[in-house]
Design a protein around this motif. Structure first.
Motif, PDB file in Angstrom:
ATOM      1  N   ALA A 170       0.565  -1.466   0.061  1.00 22.76           N
ATOM      2  CA  ALA A 170      -0.077  -0.005  -0.451  1.00 22.76           C
ATOM      3  C   ALA A 170       0.684   1.514   0.262  1.00 22.76           C
ATOM      4  CB  ALA A 170      -0.363  -0.117   1.202  1.00 22.76           C
ATOM      5  N   LEU A 171       2.190   1.120  -0.366  1.00 22.53           N
ATOM      6  CA  LEU A 171       3.070   2.302  -0.433  1.00 22.53           C
ATOM      7  C   LEU A 171       3.085   3.155  -1.714  1.00 22.53           C
ATOM      8  CD1 LEU A 171       5.883   0.421   1.633  1.00 22.53           C
ATOM      9  CD2 LEU A 171       3.960   1.870   2.297  1.00 22.53           C
ATOM     10  N   HIS A 172       1.971   2.730  -2.591  1.00 20.31           N
ATOM     11  CA  HIS A 172       1.814   3.575  -3.608  1.00 20.31           C
ATOM     12  C   HIS A 172       1.297   4.255  -3.317  1.00 20.31           C
ATOM     13  CE1 HIS A 172       3.008   0.399  -5.901  1.00 20.31           C
ATOM     14  NE2 HIS A 172       3.009  -0.183  -5.094  1.00 20.31           N
ATOM     15  N   ARG A 173       1.692   5.722  -4.079  1.00 19.58           N
ATOM     16  CA  ARG A 173       1.128   6.797  -3.595  1.00 19.58           C
ATOM     17  C   ARG A 173      -0.548   6.890  -4.054  1.00 19.58           C
ATOM     18  NH1 ARG A 173       4.016  12.295  -3.843  1.00 19.58           N
ATOM     19  NH2 ARG A 173       6.210  11.562  -4.249  1.00 19.58           N
ATOM     20  N   PRO A 174      -1.397   7.664  -3.896  1.00 16.43           N
ATOM     21  CA  PRO A 174      -2.924   7.632  -3.912  1.00 16.43           C
ATOM     22  C   PRO A 174      -2.968   7.393  -4.979  1.00 16.43           C
ATOM     23  CG  PRO A 174      -3.074   8.376  -1.778  1.00 16.43           C
ATOM     24  CD  PRO A 174      -1.146   8.577  -2.320  1.00 16.43           C
ATOM     25  N   SER A 175      -2.943   8.426  -5.891  1.00 14.43           N
ATOM     26  CA  SER A 175      -2.973   8.685  -7.050  1.00 14.43           C
ATOM     27  C   SER A 175      -2.113   7.817  -8.051  1.00 14.43           C
ATOM     28  CB  SER A 175      -2.374  10.504  -8.068  1.00 14.43           C
ATOM     29  OG  SER A 175      -1.100   9.713  -7.191  1.00 14.43           O
ATOM     30  N   GLN A 176      -2.279   6.593  -8.015  1.00 18.41           N
ATOM     31  CA  GLN A 176      -1.456   5.588  -8.569  1.00 18.41           C
ATOM     32  C   GLN A 176      -2.174   4.391  -8.721  1.00 18.41           C
ATOM     33  OE1 GLN A 176       2.269   4.501  -6.759  1.00 18.41           O
ATOM     34  NE2 GLN A 176       3.823   5.495  -8.320  1.00 18.41           N
ATOM     35  N   LEU A 177      -3.490   4.214  -7.576  1.00 15.60           N
ATOM     36  CA  LEU A 177      -3.848   3.264  -7.706  1.00 15.60           C
ATOM     37  C   LEU A 177      -5.529   3.131  -8.754  1.00 15.60           C
ATOM     38  CD1 LEU A 177      -4.260   2.779  -3.586  1.00 15.60           C
ATOM     39  CD2 LEU A 177      -2.789   1.095  -5.354  1.00 15.60           C
ATOM     40  N   SER A 178      -6.063   2.194  -8.816  1.00 21.68           N
ATOM     41  CA  SER A 178      -7.324   2.081  -9.709  1.00 21.68           C
ATOM     42  C   SER A 178      -8.123   1.441  -9.504  1.00 21.68           C
ATOM     43  CB  SER A 178      -6.294   1.485 -11.152  1.00 21.68           C
ATOM     44  OG  SER A 178      -6.091   2.177 -11.714  1.00 21.68           O
ATOM     45  N   ALA A 179      -9.694   1.556 -10.059  1.00 15.29           N
ATOM     46  CA  ALA A 179     -10.563   0.368  -9.086  1.00 15.29           C
ATOM     47  C   ALA A 179      -9.904  -1.220  -9.428  1.00 15.29           C
ATOM     48  CB  ALA A 179     -11.883   1.077  -9.972  1.00 15.29           C
ATOM     49  N   ALA A 219      -4.949   4.100   1.399  1.00 16.22           N
ATOM     50  CA  ALA A 219      -5.250   5.032   0.675  1.00 16.22           C
ATOM     51  C   ALA A 219      -6.651   5.039  -0.642  1.00 16.22           C
ATOM     52  CB  ALA A 219      -3.761   5.020  -0.196  1.00 16.22           C
ATOM     53  N   ALA A 220      -7.340   3.961  -0.223  1.00 19.07           N
ATOM     54  CA  ALA A 220      -8.204   3.578  -1.160  1.00 19.07           C
ATOM     55  C   ALA A 220      -9.087   3.596  -1.096  1.00 19.07           C
ATOM     56  CB  ALA A 220      -8.095   3.813  -2.371  1.00 19.07           C
ATOM     57  N   ASP A 221     -10.645   3.636  -1.539  1.00 18.07           N
ATOM     58  CA  ASP A 221     -11.637   2.819  -0.152  1.00 18.07           C
ATOM     59  C   ASP A 221     -11.576   1.341  -1.007  1.00 18.07           C
ATOM     60  OD1 ASP A 221     -13.199   4.501   0.847  1.00 18.07           O
ATOM     61  OD2 ASP A 221     -14.601   5.010  -0.896  1.00 18.07           O
ATOM     62  N   VAL A 222     -11.370   0.437  -0.380  1.00 25.27           N
ATOM     63  CA  VAL A 222     -11.717  -0.855  -0.519  1.00 25.27           C
ATOM     64  C   VAL A 222     -11.986  -1.454   0.615  1.00 25.27           C
ATOM     65  CG1 VAL A 222      -9.308  -0.768  -0.152  1.00 25.27           C
ATOM     66  CG2 VAL A 222      -9.600  -1.405   1.981  1.00 25.27           C
ATOM     67  N   VAL A 223     -12.472  -3.245  -0.501  1.00 24.04           N
ATOM     68  CA  VAL A 223     -12.592  -3.906  -0.083  1.00 24.04           C
ATOM     69  C   VAL A 223     -11.905  -5.088   0.751  1.00 24.04           C
ATOM     70  CG1 VAL A 223     -13.440  -5.256  -2.010  1.00 24.04           C
ATOM     71  CG2 VAL A 223     -15.539  -5.755  -0.169  1.00 24.04           C
ATOM     72  N   ILE A 224     -11.911  -5.417   1.785  1.00 25.37           N
ATOM     73  CA  ILE A 224     -11.172  -6.336   2.612  1.00 25.37           C
ATOM     74  C   ILE A 224     -11.016  -8.331   2.218  1.00 25.37           C
ATOM     75  CG2 ILE A 224     -10.347  -7.999   4.549  1.00 25.37           C
ATOM     76  CD1 ILE A 224     -11.138  -5.442   5.895  1.00 25.37           C
ATOM     77  N   LEU A 225     -10.282  -8.609   1.196  1.00 21.94           N
ATOM     78  CA  LEU A 225     -10.128 -10.049   0.194  1.00 21.94           C
ATOM     79  C   LEU A 225     -10.015 -10.551   1.821  1.00 21.94           C
ATOM     80  CD1 LEU A 225      -8.449  -9.162  -2.878  1.00 21.94           C
ATOM     81  CD2 LEU A 225     -11.545  -9.337  -1.955  1.00 21.94           C
ATOM     82  N   SER A 226      -9.357 -10.885   2.506  1.00 21.49           N
ATOM     83  CA  SER A 226      -8.575 -11.680   3.033  1.00 21.49           C
ATOM     84  C   SER A 226      -7.699 -10.733   4.145  1.00 21.49           C
ATOM     85  CB  SER A 226      -7.384 -12.429   2.622  1.00 21.49           C
ATOM     86  OG  SER A 226      -6.196 -11.868   2.860  1.00 21.49           O
ATOM     87  N   GLY A 227      -7.435 -11.480   5.614  1.00 21.81           N
ATOM     88  CA  GLY A 227      -7.132 -10.730   6.710  1.00 21.81           C
ATOM     89  C   GLY A 227      -8.041 -10.395   7.725  1.00 21.81           C
ATOM     90  N   HIS A 228      -7.534  -9.717   8.743  1.00 24.92           N
ATOM     91  CA  HIS A 228      -8.727  -9.154   9.836  1.00 24.92           C
ATOM     92  C   HIS A 228      -7.714  -8.098  10.028  1.00 24.92           C
ATOM     93  CE1 HIS A 228     -10.677 -12.774  10.004  1.00 24.92           C
ATOM     94  NE2 HIS A 228     -12.024 -12.500  10.338  1.00 24.92           N
ATOM     95  N   CYS A 238      -6.455  -6.289   0.251  1.00 26.89           N
ATOM     96  CA  CYS A 238      -7.690  -5.648  -0.248  1.00 26.89           C
ATOM     97  C   CYS A 238      -8.364  -5.280  -1.662  1.00 26.89           C
ATOM     98  CB  CYS A 238      -7.915  -4.575   0.787  1.00 26.89           C
ATOM     99  SG  CYS A 238      -8.162  -4.034   1.632  1.00 26.89           S
ATOM    100  N   ARG A 239      -9.240  -5.000  -2.370  1.00 27.82           N
ATOM    101  CA  ARG A 239      -9.023  -4.645  -3.611  1.00 27.82           C
ATOM    102  C   ARG A 239      -9.422  -3.396  -3.525  1.00 27.82           C
ATOM    103  NH1 ARG A 239     -13.018  -7.928  -5.167  1.00 27.82           N
ATOM    104  NH2 ARG A 239     -15.044  -6.796  -4.790  1.00 27.82           N
ATOM    105  N   VAL A 240      -9.046  -2.485  -4.818  1.00 32.12           N
ATOM    106  CA  VAL A 240      -9.658  -1.130  -4.252  1.00 32.12           C
ATOM    107  C   VAL A 240     -11.159  -1.289  -5.058  1.00 32.12           C
ATOM    108  CG1 VAL A 240      -9.007   1.255  -5.934  1.00 32.12           C
ATOM    109  CG2 VAL A 240      -7.358  -0.114  -5.006  1.00 32.12           C
ATOM    110  N   GLU A 241     -12.125  -0.281  -4.415  1.00 28.47           N
ATOM    111  CA  GLU A 241     -13.454  -0.374  -5.075  1.00 28.47           C
ATOM    112  C   GLU A 241     -13.436   1.406  -5.094  1.00 28.47           C
ATOM    113  OE1 GLU A 241     -16.206  -2.418  -4.478  1.00 28.47           O
ATOM    114  OE2 GLU A 241     -14.526  -3.978  -4.700  1.00 28.47           O
ATOM    115  N   THR A 242     -12.811   2.142  -5.088  1.00 26.96           N
ATOM    116  CA  THR A 242     -13.520   3.751  -5.228  1.00 26.96           C
ATOM    117  C   THR A 242     -11.669   4.267  -4.845  1.00 26.96           C
ATOM    118  OG1 THR A 242     -15.598   3.975  -4.773  1.00 26.96           O
ATOM    119  CG2 THR A 242     -14.125   5.467  -5.208  1.00 26.96           C
ATOM    120  N   PRO A 243     -11.151   4.882  -6.511  1.00 27.14           N
ATOM    121  CA  PRO A 243      -9.647   5.404  -5.812  1.00 27.14           C
ATOM    122  C   PRO A 243      -9.721   6.357  -5.700  1.00 27.14           C
ATOM    123  CG  PRO A 243      -9.759   5.003  -8.372  1.00 27.14           C
ATOM    124  CD  PRO A 243     -11.216   4.650  -7.793  1.00 27.14           C
ATOM    125  N   PHE A 244      -8.406   6.784  -4.835  1.00 28.70           N
ATOM    126  CA  PHE A 244      -9.137   7.991  -4.039  1.00 28.70           C
ATOM    127  C   PHE A 244      -9.378   9.211  -3.971  1.00 28.70           C
ATOM    128  CE2 PHE A 244      -7.068  11.671  -1.611  1.00 28.70           C
ATOM    129  CZ  PHE A 244      -7.062  11.962  -0.215  1.00 28.70           C
TER     130      PHE A 244
END
Length: 103
Positions: free
Chosen positions: A8-17, A30-39, A75-81
């Motif tokens: 997750a150390l990328h700049r928010p602008s580098q993340l896409s849905a 750095a974005a709205d995400v949904v958790i795929l695994s872990g707690h 996580c999977r990015v749902e909505t970029p920052f």
């Protein structure tokens, strides 16, 4: 890494849905995400400046600007920052600061 999950150390602008990210303790989501695994224990963003300490796991959503207190999540990015509420708030602050007189 070979799992297709990036740190997750990328700049928010580098993340896409659809991007897959791993987020761990001390990191800010750095974005709205949904958790795929872990707690994780999360300081979940409610609105500007307000947070709730909550536990989140597979299938849960986390808003941009929330901080991971403990645990690791994939996580999977749902909505970029830029398209999130936190992103809009940051853009507004940037616009305000750009028109204030400099001393």
């Amino acid at each position: 890494d070979s799992s297709g999950i990036t740190l997750a150390l990328h700049r928010p602008s580098q993340l896409s849905a659809g991007d897959l990210v791993r987020v761990g303790p001390g990191e800010v989501v750095a974005a709205d995400v949904v958790i795929l695994s872990g707690h994780a224990e999360v300081l979940a963003r409610r609105r500007a400046g307000e947070f709730d300490r909550v536990l989140r796991g597979k299938g849960d959503r986390i808003e941009a600007g929330s901080r991971i207190v403990g645990g690791n999540i994939d996580c999977r990015v749902e909505t970029p920052f830029g398209a999130t509420t936190a992103g809009a708030e940051c853009a507004l602050v940037d616009r305000i600061l750009s028109v204030l007189p400099r001393e």
